[in-house]
Scaffold this motif. Sequence first.
Motif, PDB file in Angstrom:
ATOM      1  N   ASN A  79       0.822  -1.112  -0.066  1.00  0.00           N
ATOM      2  CA  ASN A  79      -0.060   0.117   0.126  1.00  0.00           C
ATOM      3  C   ASN A  79       0.743   1.171   0.138  1.00  0.00           C
ATOM      4  O   ASN A  79       0.270   2.281  -0.289  1.00  0.00           O
ATOM      5  N   LEU A  80       2.056   1.237   0.664  1.00  0.00           N
ATOM      6  CA  LEU A  80       2.826   2.213   0.617  1.00  0.00           C
ATOM      7  C   LEU A  80       3.826   2.502  -0.684  1.00  0.00           C
ATOM      8  O   LEU A  80       4.465   3.433  -0.948  1.00  0.00           O
ATOM      9  N   GLY A  81       3.317   1.644  -1.622  1.00  0.00           N
ATOM     10  CA  GLY A  81       3.907   1.969  -2.954  1.00  0.00           C
ATOM     11  C   GLY A  81       5.001   0.747  -3.484  1.00  0.00           C
ATOM     12  O   GLY A  81       5.649   1.100  -4.461  1.00  0.00           O
ATOM     13  N   THR A  82       5.281   0.136  -2.585  1.00  0.00           N
ATOM     14  CA  THR A  82       6.575  -1.125  -2.916  1.00  0.00           C
ATOM     15  C   THR A  82       5.910  -1.909  -4.281  1.00  0.00           C
ATOM     16  O   THR A  82       4.777  -2.571  -4.231  1.00  0.00           O
ATOM     17  N   ASP A  83       6.899  -1.978  -5.249  1.00  0.00           N
ATOM     18  CA  ASP A  83       6.572  -2.648  -6.290  1.00  0.00           C
ATOM     19  C   ASP A  83       6.462  -4.190  -6.390  1.00  0.00           C
ATOM     20  O   ASP A  83       5.656  -4.829  -6.770  1.00  0.00           O
ATOM     21  N   VAL A  84       7.612  -4.766  -5.412  1.00  0.00           N
ATOM     22  CA  VAL A  84       7.842  -6.247  -5.144  1.00  0.00           C
ATOM     23  C   VAL A  84       8.092  -6.340  -3.754  1.00  0.00           C
ATOM     24  O   VAL A  84       8.769  -5.659  -3.147  1.00  0.00           O
ATOM     25  N   ILE A  85       7.200  -7.211  -3.087  1.00  0.00           N
ATOM     26  CA  ILE A  85       7.398  -7.585  -1.674  1.00  0.00           C
ATOM     27  C   ILE A  85       8.573  -8.605  -1.518  1.00  0.00           C
ATOM     28  O   ILE A  85       8.457  -9.851  -2.032  1.00  0.00           O
ATOM     29  N   LYS A  86       9.818  -8.169  -0.751  1.00  0.00           N
ATOM     30  CA  LYS A  86      10.736  -9.220  -0.715  1.00  0.00           C
ATOM     31  C   LYS A  86      10.536  -9.894   0.874  1.00  0.00           C
ATOM     32  O   LYS A  86      10.363  -9.245   1.778  1.00  0.00           O
ATOM     33  N   VAL A  87      10.084 -10.977   0.500  1.00  0.00           N
ATOM     34  CA  VAL A  87       9.725 -11.906   1.783  1.00  0.00           C
ATOM     35  C   VAL A  87      10.839 -12.394   2.329  1.00  0.00           C
ATOM     36  O   VAL A  87      11.664 -13.167   1.803  1.00  0.00           O
ATOM     37  N   PHE A  88      11.179 -11.835   3.594  1.00  0.00           N
ATOM     38  CA  PHE A  88      12.345 -12.030   4.085  1.00  0.00           C
ATOM     39  C   PHE A  88      12.152 -12.388   5.531  1.00  0.00           C
ATOM     40  O   PHE A  88      11.299 -11.500   6.359  1.00  0.00           O
ATOM     41  N   PRO A  89      13.082 -13.329   6.186  1.00  0.00           N
ATOM     42  CA  PRO A  89      13.662 -14.272   5.697  1.00  0.00           C
ATOM     43  C   PRO A  89      12.783 -15.391   5.087  1.00  0.00           C
ATOM     44  O   PRO A  89      12.142 -16.185   5.802  1.00  0.00           O
ATOM     45  N   GLY A  90      13.200 -15.794   3.851  1.00  0.00           N
ATOM     46  CA  GLY A  90      12.259 -16.820   3.159  1.00  0.00           C
ATOM     47  C   GLY A  90      12.470 -18.070   3.755  1.00  0.00           C
ATOM     48  O   GLY A  90      11.425 -19.033   3.947  1.00  0.00           O
ATOM     49  N   SER A  91      13.622 -18.532   4.448  1.00  0.00           N
ATOM     50  CA  SER A  91      13.815 -19.693   4.853  1.00  0.00           C
ATOM     51  C   SER A  91      12.722 -19.835   6.330  1.00  0.00           C
ATOM     52  O   SER A  91      12.827 -21.271   6.653  1.00  0.00           O
TER      53      SER A  91
END
Length: 215
Positions: free
Chosen positions: A125-137
Amino acid sequence: MNKAEVLEKVKELGLLAVIRGPSPELTVKMVEALIAGGVLGIEITYSTPNAEEVVRTLAKKFGNNIVLGMGTLTKTEQAISAKETGASFLVSPICEPNLIKAMVASGLLTMAGALTPTEVFQAYNLGTDVIKVFPGSLGGPAYIKALKGPFPYIPMMPTGGVSAGNVAEWFSTGVVAVGAGSELCPPQLAKDGKFDEISKRAAEFVEVVKAARTK
């Protein structure tokens, strides 16, 4: 490249090498080895010594032949300075509103870190184009699949825990790309001067990404 073109290129490549180099000189050599192996999406983290100097060097040397960005942004002013170095995308491991707003205001492709559903929704909603899901592990591919239930429209990229052995699992959840760090390019290999090994790992990673996306 404009932001839309950078996003399309990231999707096309499907892989970003997340580089935490031991020194400026070795970091440049690490990137050269990765490029030789076919990895063309490069993220230089701010935890790399003289990270901005490294990005300037790489931008001058490789130009639009690679997609070059800066990661591990934690301060709002880094969004401005990263753009000035020649970065074409920005990545942060956190979901901090003021930082995300500064990243979005740069006009560059923006990837903010999030883990919980609330953080994912807020970052987008803040305008991020891609969400970096971290830590994915922490949650693995099953967690991405769960997040995609309520958020099928939000582009996601897992980082942390991505290896050549599980790339296919990540892409099966519908992610736009994956970020790979030590599994792809361990700093110790650079310290040992084993750049051929880095190129070999890069080539293997590129092949498994390609195979995962043509299934």
